[in-house]
Design a protein around this motif. Sequence first.
Motif, short mmCIF file in Angstrom:
data_model
loop_
_atom_site.label_atom_id
_atom_site.label_comp_id
_atom_site.label_asym_id
_atom_site.label_seq_id
_atom_site.Cartn_x
_atom_site.Cartn_y
_atom_site.Cartn_z
N GLY A 163 0.78 -1.24 0.00
CA GLY A 163 0.00 0.00 0.00
C GLY A 163 0.81 1.27 0.00
N ASN A 164 2.06 1.21 -0.37
CA ASN A 164 2.90 2.41 -0.31
C ASN A 164 3.19 3.04 -1.65
OD1 ASN A 164 3.27 2.42 2.52
ND2 ASN A 164 4.71 0.73 2.30
N HIS A 181 19.04 3.54 -2.16
CA HIS A 181 18.60 2.57 -3.17
C HIS A 181 18.09 3.28 -4.42
CE1 HIS A 181 16.51 -0.81 -5.07
NE2 HIS A 181 17.30 -1.58 -4.34
N GLN A 182 18.23 2.61 -5.57
CA GLN A 182 17.75 3.16 -6.84
C GLN A 182 16.25 3.40 -6.79
OE1 GLN A 182 19.75 0.60 -6.35
NE2 GLN A 182 21.48 0.64 -7.75
N GLY A 183 15.53 2.52 -6.13
CA GLY A 183 14.11 2.75 -5.89
C GLY A 183 13.20 2.59 -7.09
N TYR A 184 13.61 1.81 -8.09
CA TYR A 184 12.71 1.51 -9.21
C TYR A 184 11.43 0.89 -8.66
CZ TYR A 184 16.21 -2.08 -8.34
OH TYR A 184 17.11 -2.91 -7.71
N ILE A 185 10.31 1.20 -9.33
CA ILE A 185 9.01 0.76 -8.79
C ILE A 185 8.75 -0.71 -9.08
CG2 ILE A 185 6.52 1.26 -8.79
CD1 ILE A 185 8.25 3.54 -7.67
N GLU A 186 9.33 -1.25 -10.13
CA GLU A 186 9.12 -2.67 -10.44
C GLU A 186 10.14 -3.53 -9.70
OE1 GLU A 186 9.17 -5.56 -14.38
OE2 GLU A 186 10.78 -4.15 -14.03
N MET A 220 10.70 -10.88 -6.62
CA MET A 220 11.02 -10.32 -5.31
C MET A 220 9.84 -9.50 -4.82
SD MET A 220 14.93 -9.00 -5.27
CE MET A 220 16.28 -9.99 -5.95
N ASP A 221 9.69 -9.44 -3.49
CA ASP A 221 8.76 -8.43 -2.97
C ASP A 221 9.60 -7.19 -2.62
OD1 ASP A 221 9.88 -8.77 -0.45
OD2 ASP A 221 8.23 -9.97 0.31
N ARG A 222 8.92 -6.15 -2.20
CA ARG A 222 9.62 -4.88 -2.01
C ARG A 222 10.70 -4.98 -0.93
NH1 ARG A 222 11.37 -1.08 -4.94
NH2 ARG A 222 9.52 -1.60 -6.17
N SER A 223 10.44 -5.73 0.14
CA SER A 223 11.46 -5.82 1.19
C SER A 223 12.69 -6.56 0.67
CB SER A 223 10.89 -6.48 2.44
OG SER A 223 10.51 -7.81 2.18
N ASN A 224 12.49 -7.58 -0.17
CA ASN A 224 13.64 -8.25 -0.80
C ASN A 224 14.46 -7.25 -1.60
OD1 ASN A 224 11.63 -11.11 -1.85
ND2 ASN A 224 12.53 -10.68 0.14
N ASN A 226 14.33 -0.36 7.53
CA ASN A 226 13.33 0.40 6.75
C ASN A 226 13.21 -0.13 5.33
OD1 ASN A 226 15.93 1.42 6.19
ND2 ASN A 226 15.10 3.39 5.52
N ALA A 227 12.97 -1.44 5.21
CA ALA A 227 12.89 -2.06 3.89
C ALA A 227 11.48 -1.96 3.29
CB ALA A 227 13.33 -3.52 3.97
N SER A 228 10.94 -0.76 3.26
CA SER A 228 9.64 -0.56 2.59
C SER A 228 9.57 0.87 2.09
CB SER A 228 8.49 -0.81 3.57
OG SER A 228 8.31 0.31 4.42
N PHE A 229 8.67 1.10 1.15
CA PHE A 229 8.50 2.45 0.62
C PHE A 229 7.83 3.38 1.64
CE2 PHE A 229 8.68 1.25 -4.12
CZ PHE A 229 9.89 1.90 -4.29
#
Lengths: 158, 780
Positions: free
Chosen positions: A46-47, B234-239, B318-322, B701-704
């Motif tokens: 959800g972010n 982190h590069q922070g690409y959305i995919e 991968m999920d976002r935390s990965n 802080n492994a999340s957006f």
Amino acid sequence: MAKQRIVSTSINGNPVEFLAAPRQTLLEVLRDNLDLIGTKEGCSNGNCGACTVIFNGRPVDSCLVLAVEAEGGELETIEGVALTDGLHVIQDAFLGQAALQCGICTPGFIMSTKALLEENASPSEDEIRFHLAGNLCRCTGYDKIVRAVQQAAEGVTN
Amino acid sequence: MATVEDRQFRVEPFPGGTPGNQRLVEEGRLPDYDVVGTRPIRHDGTDKVTGRARYGADIKLSGLLQGYVLRSPHAHARIVSIDTSRAAEVPGVHAVCTNADMPSADHRAGDLGEGMVDWYHLNQNVLANDKVLYTGHAVAAVAADSVHIAEEAARLIEVEYEVLPPVLDVREARGADAPVLNDDVRTDRQPAGETGDTPTNVAKHFHYEKGDVDAGFAAAELVIEREFTTETVHQGYIEPHTATAFWSPDGKITVWTSTQGSFMIRMQVAELLDVAISKVKVVPMEIGGGFGGKIAVYLQPVAAVLSRLSGRPVKLNMDRSNVFDATGPTPGSYMKVKIGVDAEGKITAGEAELLFEAGAFPGSPINPGCMCVFACYDVPNGRIDGYDICVNKPRSNAYRAPGSTHVALATETIVDEICEAQGICPVEFRLKNAVKEGDERVDGVTYPPVGMWETIKAVELSDHWQSPLEGPNRGRGIASGFWFNFGGNSVVAATVNEDGTVSLIEGSTDIGGTRASVAMQLAEILGIAAEDVTPTVVDTDSIGHTDVTGGSRTCHATGLAAIKAAEDIQAQLRQRAAMLWDVESEQVEYGDGATLTGPEGKTISFQEISGKLTQTGGPVVGRGSVNADKHGGAFGTHIADVEVDPDTGKVQVLRYTVVQDVGTAIHPSYVEGQMQGGAAQGIGWALNEEYHYGDDGRLHNASFLDYRIPTCYDLPDIETIIVEVPNPGHPFGVRGVGEVPIVPPPAAMANAIFRATGVRMRSLPMSPPKMLHELLASDG
């Protein structure tokens, strides 16, 4: 795996029934069960807003909705936005303003924009930026996305 | 010949853009093209606004299994044992694998295009062997009927760890008492070519020297030396990363993945699985952002091994935390930089000591950091030492101008301090010290024609610089930045269709609109419309080796290949026209307006002759293959206006302008987009982004939500001024655009913050708590 349930819903104006396990998110079912891959997964918590769909008239992160919650609801996904005779004004505006680079966030932005313009046909730039703050884009710096929404708003108003 | 200072410039709107999109124009010199510089709708656009474009995770195959990767909960531990037997027994599980299922790898170097890799280390990064070196390090993987079954089974894998103390800071990691991550790493000293003889975390030491540094500082009227730190970002690409692989019974491996370089994925999969590259086909799906982080393999070889073991295609997502835990990042750093200037504000000497985090395995962008630290200025005497240092964080990867953003923070804030101390305008200082053609960098490279000076000139002429900034707690800063850009290998094949259009195939994955910018270059040469070219990115079996979409190289190098393909088409069409007219092909010209002309006033249009190809020898295919080496470096200078909240320390960006020399803008909208997007990333790096590690080495802080990248509500309009100093190494003058714009923002913001508050920030991010701490300290 827990027993699957039948869920009856409407997607892009068409009645749809699907099977879903209680743990499955709406995002997972849209993508994996119903082949509606235009809805994207960016974070699954959800972010990022990449999975935004319109659920009973409101934009939601489909990763935060359980598929079984869609029972009796009306869903609109990116696949339902284009018209049979061409693109929606929002889609035209995103193309015309070059408001996408990699494009992975684009379906989510278009759904959020559609929800915004249905609620407020003439948003100010501040209202646009506030409304779209739940959708992350890492490529564009948002400038051209905001221009696209402004262009689309003019198109919707006209 | 007039010197650059005598030339007359103006800043004006770039046609077709919004009022915030401008360009620097030199009086009497405007580019004259038909297609280049226009803004056609991108060819892949409709698929991307309708949800039909297929990205990595969108692939579906019959019999497809889903996988799950088990990852280390520890930052540093020895793997004592792995027992996968319980996982393998779970109904619905088809394969379980560990590092033991991959061939062992040797210590050999591979070039991934934006960084080198040691195959032995990459093997261990893909699936840990005897040690885990960061939380999230992959340990084992499962393929099953669903991802949920795979995840449940993976949790039944029993891994016994002997936990070791982690080291997370570069200064600690190079100390004699630090735990050593890799007992095979010895310090490689360059350019001396010496190798240390004891295990260490210091993998590389680069040393560059030019002139007489001590004499240079002795001649200075003012010398400023400062220390700086930056955090891991982190590069922070959305995919998220994703890979699907099928290992066919005939030995062929097909990989569907989202990557910046399908040929680099082919090479890595082949190397790590010990098969010939011809046995691997990589199908590039659309890519949802990369920024340097989608070049190295993570999931691709693992999916292939699981496919070999199961006999079925296997998908790993991968999920976002990965993504945060195990991919990316760009290094945190410690830097000490010293600059001396004479009484006239001319730089006399520079010195830098740079420590970059390599992450778990060697390979930080320390060398480009060394080469960029003084790259914007004519530094007559310089000494640079750079160290690549292993710490218990993910193996670092390229991130947009890798290494340059770090060092620009140091150099550009010291330059600002010098301007403050000497009472010189920052624009004037930069005009005086800017590198020009013929200047030599500290690492020994001599510049071809470059546009650093012109970017400063554009700042001086800009509405932004000339508009006063008023109000309390507000300040304006500028900063400059450099990136080399790159050329490299690219291949294009273009087929003329009988209706007068061209189908173009290329190997460059399109991240930000390069299908359009490559197609436009072919269209310009042929004199046809951009819309009459259909560009397609194809798999590794269908086109020649093409390097990564990275290094700001695609529009330049793949564009060059498209130009060559167009010229090949022209030559072939001249032969066909000669055949039709019964003359020699030398008598036929391919002229403006896509028209071929011959003797006695004969003419035939491109469209007409396209319809006559089957009568004159068959279809025409143009080929373009290049290994481009004249990319030309690029510079940018940014202007930032900020307001600092004295109660919270929050920094708000009020106005922001990106000025950059791009050589020539092929598709200005996507050039502006690169400039705006790079600036946004740089602003995020400046103000908020950082990896938060606990003392135990776990990422918190492994999340957006907690690694917060800028939203559209955080940013103002980002104005652009495109500067076009043509690159003589490209027919249209293209330099490339993607990387430079991330470089100046942190320094520009720091300089703006100083003007707003009187506080010098020398540590990124300049987040509210750190900002407030410094504000309170300065009050006391």
